[in-house]
Design an enzyme around this catalytic site. Structure first.
Site, PDB file in Angstrom:
ATOM      1  N   HIS A 152       2.965   1.415   0.008  1.00 43.05           N
ATOM      2  CA  HIS A 152       1.913   1.926   0.591  1.00 43.05           C
ATOM      3  C   HIS A 152       2.161   3.267   1.333  1.00 43.05           C
ATOM      4  CE1 HIS A 152      -2.293   0.623   2.170  1.00 43.05           C
ATOM      5  NE2 HIS A 152      -2.236   1.936   2.045  1.00 43.05           N
TER       6      HIS A 152
ATOM      7  N   ARG B 219      -6.703   0.811  -3.769  1.00 42.99           N
ATOM      8  CA  ARG B 219      -6.816  -0.455  -3.012  1.00 42.99           C
ATOM      9  C   ARG B 219      -6.367  -1.295  -4.230  1.00 42.99           C
ATOM     10  NH1 ARG B 219      -6.870   1.748   0.932  1.00 42.99           N
ATOM     11  NH2 ARG B 219      -8.385   1.706   2.674  1.00 42.99           N
TER      12      ARG B 219
END
Length: 310
Positions: A273, A225
């Protein structure tokens, strides 16, 4: 017949339509899957990924569980209207993808591949890397993804240390926990992989102090994250030469803004990502199994502990 609401961003249903229909049938579940409803009180289960259309779960009075398509639940777990059981996604495709991305980038830094292929002029600098057994890799976060990555790296003979906030025991992995354990793990880590959930306790975990615990030249890899890292502290450590490199797949703001200093920094690698993604085929089977369990009165898989945030 059950009613299942598929509530996710536009376009995702087309990827899940066939796999979810097939998985429900194979599990012997008679269900009608809808993407919209005017009668929320008739919905039995919600298959969910964060979206702007569903933020209030109060009307879903019959809903037995909300089944997330994401491994991370920080964008939903604090929603006060969500009183139904919440299950996060853990599936084989997600795990395999993460293992492949993490091992690939650990090996890239271990072998010094960037240095070897980026020479601008003829060079015969024979820098031989150590063997994996002489390199210490730390994995912070020992949930399903962290455990799988740690075991894969240990299988390549890296010296693997693992850290979690609570005690864990994994064969072949030197596990530590708690505040003192974090310092012990970081002080000997040449490569660090972040796979922690994002909670109030882990936000900006890698701040200036903890980055300072790493050996000089250490590498930071983050597919977990974005908010696990203090961006300014990371850039300062890289600029000072304390850290050798940072390979980052997740960020506080996504897409990463074009003017963010990570893009141009010579010691930062940005990937968009892509470290791992929920695969519809395997994820659909997890969803179907949890619905089967819900109907049978059995415990749900991967139930979120609201007090811990994951």
């Amino acid at each position: 017949m059950l009613t299942v609401l598929f509530a996710a961003r536009d376009g995702l249903w087309e990827a899940y339509r066939a796999p979810l229909t097939r998985a429900l049938a194979e599990a012997g579940i008679a269900a009608r899957v809808v993407t919209e409803t005017d009668a929320p009180e008739t919905v039995d289960y919600i298959v969910y990924a964060p979206n702007d259309r569903l933020t209030d779960f109060t009307p879903f009075t019959r809903c037995r569980a909300v089944l997330s398509l994401w491994a991370g639940v920080e964008r939903i777990v604090t929603n006060e209207t969500l009183t139904q059981p919440l299950c996060r996604m853990v599936d084989s495709g997600l795990e395999e993808g993460m293992v492949e991305w993490v091992t690939g980038h650990v090996l890239r830094h271990h072998l010094g591949i960037d240095r070897q292929i980026c020479a601008r002029a003829p060079s015969w600098e024979q820098v031989v890397p150590p063997l994996a057994r002489d390199r210490t890799v730390a994995v912070l976060g020992l949930g399903a993804l962290g455990r799988a990555c740690a075991q894969a790296l240990a299988g390549l003979r890296f010296r693997v240390s693992g850290w979690s906030r609570t005690p864990r025991a994994i064969e072949g992995i030197a596990c530590d926990h708690g505040a003192d354990g974090l310092r012990r793990v970081l002080e000997r880590a040449e490569i660090v992989v972040l796979l922690l959930p994002l909670t109030a306790e882990t936000e900006s975990l890698m701040d200036a102090e903890r980055l300072g615990w790493l050996p000089e030249g250490a590498v930071l890899i983050n597919p977990g994250r974005g908010a696990l890292i203090d961006d300014a502290a990371l850039i300062a450590a890289l600029d000072a030469g304390r850290l050798g490199h940072a390979t980052l797949d997740v960020f506080r703001t996504e897409p990463l803004p074009a003017d963010h200093p990570f893009w141009a920094h010579p010691r930062v690698t940005v990937t968009p990502h892509i470290a791992s993604e929920t695969r519809p085929d395997s994820a659909a089977r997890v969803i179907a199994e949890n619905i089967r369990r819900g109907e049978a009165g059995a415990p749900f898989l991967f139930l979120v502990d609201r007090s811990r945030g994951y």
